[in-house]
Design a protein around this motif. Structure first.
Motif, mmCIF file in Angstrom:
data_model
loop_
_atom_site.group_PDB
_atom_site.id
_atom_site.type_symbol
_atom_site.label_atom_id
_atom_site.label_comp_id
_atom_site.label_asym_id
_atom_site.label_seq_id
_atom_site.Cartn_x
_atom_site.Cartn_y
_atom_site.Cartn_z
ATOM 1 N N GLY A 1 0.820 -1.208 0.000
ATOM 2 C CA GLY A 1 0.000 0.000 0.000
ATOM 3 C C GLY A 1 0.850 1.254 0.000
ATOM 4 O O GLY A 1 0.534 2.242 -0.679
ATOM 5 N N ILE A 2 1.956 1.203 0.755
ATOM 6 C CA ILE A 2 2.854 2.354 0.803
ATOM 7 C C ILE A 2 3.482 2.595 -0.569
ATOM 8 O O ILE A 2 3.523 3.725 -1.071
ATOM 9 N N LEU A 3 3.953 1.515 -1.197
ATOM 10 C CA LEU A 3 4.653 1.651 -2.468
ATOM 11 C C LEU A 3 3.731 1.957 -3.642
ATOM 12 O O LEU A 3 4.193 2.344 -4.711
ATOM 13 N N LYS A 4 2.414 1.787 -3.463
ATOM 14 C CA LYS A 4 1.483 2.144 -4.530
ATOM 15 C C LYS A 4 1.575 3.621 -4.893
ATOM 16 O O LYS A 4 1.220 4.026 -5.998
ATOM 17 N N SER A 5 2.030 4.417 -3.948
ATOM 18 C CA SER A 5 2.033 5.865 -4.137
ATOM 19 C C SER A 5 3.406 6.418 -4.504
ATOM 20 O O SER A 5 3.670 7.605 -4.329
ATOM 21 N N VAL A 6 4.294 5.548 -4.990
ATOM 22 C CA VAL A 6 5.637 6.000 -5.359
ATOM 23 C C VAL A 6 5.572 7.167 -6.340
ATOM 24 O O VAL A 6 6.251 8.187 -6.186
ATOM 25 N N SER A 7 4.743 7.015 -7.385
ATOM 26 C CA SER A 7 4.657 8.057 -8.413
ATOM 27 C C SER A 7 4.180 9.376 -7.829
ATOM 28 O O SER A 7 4.750 10.437 -8.096
ATOM 29 N N ALA A 8 3.121 9.313 -6.990
ATOM 30 C CA ALA A 8 2.556 10.536 -6.415
ATOM 31 C C ALA A 8 3.534 11.208 -5.476
ATOM 32 O O ALA A 8 3.711 12.436 -5.503
ATOM 33 N N VAL A 9 4.201 10.420 -4.617
ATOM 34 C CA VAL A 9 5.138 10.999 -3.647
ATOM 35 C C VAL A 9 6.371 11.539 -4.350
ATOM 36 O O VAL A 9 6.859 12.628 -4.034
ATOM 37 N N PHE A 10 6.885 10.782 -5.321
ATOM 38 C CA PHE A 10 8.063 11.281 -6.025
ATOM 39 C C PHE A 10 7.744 12.558 -6.789
ATOM 40 O O PHE A 10 8.571 13.464 -6.865
ATOM 41 N N PHE A 11 6.534 12.619 -7.349
ATOM 42 C CA PHE A 11 6.119 13.839 -8.051
ATOM 43 C C PHE A 11 6.183 15.045 -7.112
ATOM 44 O O PHE A 11 6.452 16.168 -7.547
ATOM 45 N N ALA A 12 5.968 14.802 -5.809
ATOM 46 C CA ALA A 12 6.015 15.890 -4.835
ATOM 47 C C ALA A 12 7.430 16.423 -4.627
ATOM 48 O O ALA A 12 7.610 17.533 -4.117
ATOM 49 N N TYR A 13 8.447 15.632 -4.995
ATOM 50 C CA TYR A 13 9.836 16.062 -4.795
ATOM 51 C C TYR A 13 10.475 16.641 -6.054
ATOM 52 O O TYR A 13 11.564 17.214 -5.987
ATOM 53 N N ILE A 14 9.833 16.438 -7.185
ATOM 54 C CA ILE A 14 10.414 16.948 -8.423
ATOM 55 C C ILE A 14 10.569 18.467 -8.337
ATOM 56 O O ILE A 14 9.652 19.163 -7.930
ATOM 57 N N GLY A 15 11.711 18.969 -8.727
ATOM 58 C CA GLY A 15 11.879 20.414 -8.752
ATOM 59 C C GLY A 15 13.233 20.908 -8.305
ATOM 60 O O GLY A 15 13.735 21.899 -8.838
ATOM 61 N N PHE A 16 13.864 20.207 -7.327
ATOM 62 C CA PHE A 16 15.140 20.741 -6.839
ATOM 63 C C PHE A 16 16.183 20.787 -7.953
ATOM 64 O O PHE A 16 17.052 21.665 -7.975
ATOM 65 N N ASP A 17 16.094 19.847 -8.894
ATOM 66 C CA ASP A 17 17.042 19.819 -10.003
ATOM 67 C C ASP A 17 16.835 20.968 -10.976
ATOM 68 O O ASP A 17 17.737 21.298 -11.757
ATOM 69 N N ALA A 18 15.646 21.601 -10.932
ATOM 70 C CA ALA A 18 15.383 22.734 -11.825
ATOM 71 C C ALA A 18 16.308 23.902 -11.526
ATOM 72 O O ALA A 18 16.561 24.750 -12.394
ATOM 73 N N ILE A 19 16.825 23.951 -10.312
ATOM 74 C CA ILE A 19 17.759 25.018 -9.943
ATOM 75 C C ILE A 19 18.961 25.015 -10.886
ATOM 76 O O ILE A 19 19.474 26.067 -11.266
ATOM 77 N N SER A 20 19.420 23.812 -11.252
ATOM 78 C CA SER A 20 20.642 23.705 -12.053
ATOM 79 C C SER A 20 20.485 24.298 -13.448
ATOM 80 O O SER A 20 21.483 24.611 -14.102
ATOM 81 N N THR A 21 19.256 24.470 -13.927
ATOM 82 C CA THR A 21 19.060 25.045 -15.257
ATOM 83 C C THR A 21 19.345 26.544 -15.286
ATOM 84 O O THR A 21 19.459 27.125 -16.358
ATOM 85 N N THR A 22 19.438 27.171 -14.110
ATOM 86 C CA THR A 22 19.678 28.621 -14.048
ATOM 87 C C THR A 22 21.139 28.945 -13.741
ATOM 88 O O THR A 22 21.458 30.055 -13.318
ATOM 89 N N ALA A 23 22.051 27.983 -13.955
ATOM 90 C CA ALA A 23 23.453 28.157 -13.574
ATOM 91 C C ALA A 23 24.081 29.411 -14.175
ATOM 92 O O ALA A 23 24.840 30.120 -13.508
ATOM 93 N N GLU A 24 23.760 29.712 -15.439
ATOM 94 C CA GLU A 24 24.378 30.865 -16.100
ATOM 95 C C GLU A 24 23.807 32.190 -15.619
ATOM 96 O O GLU A 24 24.372 33.250 -15.909
ATOM 97 N N GLU A 25 22.674 32.133 -14.908
ATOM 98 C CA GLU A 25 22.082 33.358 -14.375
ATOM 99 C C GLU A 25 22.360 33.513 -12.880
ATOM 100 O O GLU A 25 21.809 34.372 -12.219
ATOM 101 N N CYS A 26 23.237 32.646 -12.365
ATOM 102 C CA CYS A 26 23.622 32.661 -10.953
ATOM 103 C C CYS A 26 24.926 33.445 -10.788
ATOM 104 O O CYS A 26 25.863 33.299 -11.568
ATOM 105 N N LYS A 27 24.986 34.261 -9.738
ATOM 106 C CA LYS A 27 26.160 35.101 -9.513
ATOM 107 C C LYS A 27 27.394 34.274 -9.153
ATOM 108 O O LYS A 27 28.504 34.581 -9.572
ATOM 109 N N ASN A 28 27.219 33.248 -8.340
ATOM 110 C CA ASN A 28 28.340 32.395 -7.926
ATOM 111 C C ASN A 28 27.873 30.935 -7.920
ATOM 112 O O ASN A 28 27.592 30.351 -6.868
ATOM 113 N N PRO A 29 27.774 30.321 -9.111
ATOM 114 C CA PRO A 29 27.194 28.974 -9.189
ATOM 115 C C PRO A 29 27.998 27.908 -8.460
ATOM 116 O O PRO A 29 27.425 26.981 -7.893
#
Length: 573
Positions: free
Chosen positions: A263-291
């Motif tokens: 039952g816990i593992l049935k929600s892997v997709s939903a829970v992981f979807f909740a964590y997606i996003g931290f990697d999006a920071i890396s797409t702004t590397a060239e707009e970062c003052k001190n990457p």
């Protein structure tokens, strides 16, 4: 011939491109406006959104209060990947995220595959975010007595499937659910042209246009808007935790894991979807003052902040209301309605719209920069790399991303796009972790700036212990499941899932042998294993969709990218 598919860009070559951009020698230069606080804000903005305001309800319904274990397990997997992303972001501070990292670690073909997977993560992920935003927005308006016609606020697939199910249920004398009633009304009331019913999610289209316009205007404006939205939703999330804690009934936590580990593992997709996003920071590397300094810190800080909030939210929600009532689209608002705090439920509904808008903003900011990086390398048409002379943004890529999100969001279903996003992101996380194992250890300092390195722990000493512990756990605690797995006597429904698990076992054995033989770094090894395992827990239909998406990507690479690769042209000179 084969070697041409795996030609690599060296770190030095990429750093020379970065230097040329910073010195104004490159027409594709971006404006640098982002500091550590802005990057952490972007990370929190991307992570806390539809996951905590919507999918957490379904996850709690399937797994009960024990869903906190899945949040923690998923967070651990994300931390492994985040550390690997952080090293790459510090070593290769350029827009492109995992695509650029793969170019240095694996070569061009794998870089293209990973870049194509990132399109799945960001663009298709934002389709899910647009649909979720539309649901919350229409619910919010209905609370004020303003009702958008269902055929103009529901996607075509949901209306079509819901109508067919409603007709079947009505014929058998069953009562329609709320969602079936809405689908039935949408289908019946929709305009028709030549027998085709015009059913489309217009609020999803409008928010896509608005956010795309903001991203088009500039990263500074996007930063300011994102910071405001993050402040609002953080205040609401903390309010939910503090106020909700006074309404917790410990009896609601029993049973803690009503449906067991399945039952816990049935929600892997939903829970992981909740964590997606931290990697999006890396797409702004060239707009970062001190990457080199800020990128690694921002990823780790934002992930830790959100994990603590997720665990607390999950405990509070399942303590306030029994998990069996959590299968709703707006769980945070629902639980406060249940305990008689309707005013707070209204506040949460407003903040949910704000929260999901901030997620939309960060993802819509990230996707054009992936396309821009691929275009710079010649794998996509050069137009995608053009930077607006006034706004200093990749404007054509931004417009293309707007169309890529807006049109499918009118017609597609939430479930399909959410699952595709999760499998594409897990694939990217696993590949980035594997990339660290193929890269030489970076210098501690480069150009006077300290570079982040993944902490090294010799997996030769840890992996055998970890494997033995898991084997003992399976043998003593999950004997029946283990016997079923090795029996090979599966039902037709289970055969595909078990095949994926056998493939994972083969990968785990390979990683174990190589870890002992080559003394691989422990954290990237665990990053690969955890993310691939989570992929095996997704439905087989997700794998089919992922496979079709990758085949389409390879066709595009073969037809355009391979011939127009700038690295290939340079080597031909």
């Amino acid at each position: 011939m084969i070697n041409q598919f795996f030609r690599k860009k060296s770190v030095e070559q990429i750093l020379a491109e970065v230097k040329a951009t910073e010195e104004g020698q490159n027409e594709h230069g971006l404006a640098k406006h982002l500091g550590l606080r802005d990057l952490v804000s972007f990370g929190v903005a991307a992570i806390i959104g539809a996951g905590i305001f919507a999918t957490i309800g379904k996850a709690a319904y399937e797994g009960g209060p024990a869903i906190v274990y899945l949040f923690l397990f998923t967070a651990v997997g994300c931390v492994f990947s985040a550390l690997c992303y952080a090293q790459f972001a510090s070593t290769v501070p350029i827009s492109g995220s995992a695509y650029t990292y793969a170019y240095t670690a694996f070569g061009e073909l794998i870089a293209w595959v990973l870049g194509w997977a990132l399109v799945m993560e960001y663009a298709i992920g934002n389709i899910a975010v647009a649909i979720s935003w539309s649901e919350y927005f229409t619910q919010l308006l209905s609370g004020f007595g303003l009702n958008i016609p269902t055929h103009l606020s529901m996607d075509y697939l949901s209306a079509s499937r819901g109508y067919e199910q409603a007709v079947t249920d009505l014929a058998s004398g069953k009562t329609l659910t709320v969602s079936q009633q809405a689908a039935y009304e949408a289908w019946q009331n929709a305009f028709q042209i030549g027998g085709f019913r015009l059913i489309a999610d217009l609020p999803a289209l409008l928010i896509t246009i608005a956010i795309t316009t903001l991203v088009y205007v500039g990263v500074k404006e996007s930063r300011n808007a994102g910071n405001i939205m993050v402040f609002i939703k953080m205040a609401v999330v903390i309010m939910v935790i503090v106020v909700g804690a006074f309404y917790v009934t410990p009896a609601n936590w029993s049973p803690f894991a009503p449906n067991g580990i399945d039952g816990i593992l049935k929600s892997v997709s939903a829970v992981f979807f909740a964590y997606i996003g931290f990697d999006a920071i890396s797409t702004t590397a060239e707009e970062c003052k001190n990457p080199q300094r800020d990128m690694p810190r921002a990823m780790i800080y934002s992930l830790l902040i959100c994990t603590v909030l997720y665990v607390l939210i999950a405990l509070v929600l399942t303590g306030m209301v029994h998990y069996s009532k959590m299968d709703v689209a707006d769980p945070l608002a629902m639980v406060f309605d249940e305990v008689g705090l309707s005013f707070l439920a209204g506040v949460i509904s407003v903040s949910a719209v704000v929260a999901i808008t901030s997620v939309f903003l960060v993802f819509q900011l990230g996707q054009p920069r992936i396309l821009m990086s691929m275009s710079r390398d010649g794998l996509l048409p050069s137009a995608f790399a053009k930077v607006h002379t006034k706004y200093k943004t990749p404007y054509i890529s931004t417009i293309a991303t707007g169309f890529l999100v807006a049109i499918p969001a009118l017609f597609m279903n939430m479930t399909e796009v959410t699952d595709l996003t999760s499998i594409g992101t897990l694939f990217a996380f696993a590949m980035v972790s594997a990339g660290i194992l193929r890269m030489p250890v970076p210098q501690a300092m480069r150009d006077g700036k300290k570079q982040f390195r993944v902490p090294y722990y010799n997996s030769r000493y840890f992996i055998p212990i970890i494997y033995f512990a898991f084997a003992a756990l399976l043998a003593f605690q999950y004997t029946d499941a283990l016997q079923y797995f090795v029996s090979l006597d599966y039902t037709e429904e289970e055969s595909s899932k078990m095949a994926l698990r056998w493939l994972f076992l083969a990968l785990a054995l390979y990683m174990g042998v190589m870890s002992v033989w080559r003394s691989w770094s422990l954290i990237p090894v665990l990053g690969v294993l955890v993310n691939v395992y989570l992929m095996t827990e997704l439905n087989i239909s997700n794998w089919y969709g992922f496979g079709f998406w990758m085949i389409a990507g390879l066709v595009i690479y073969a037809g355009y990218g391979y011939k127009n690769s700038k690295l290939r042209q340079q080597e031909a000179l």
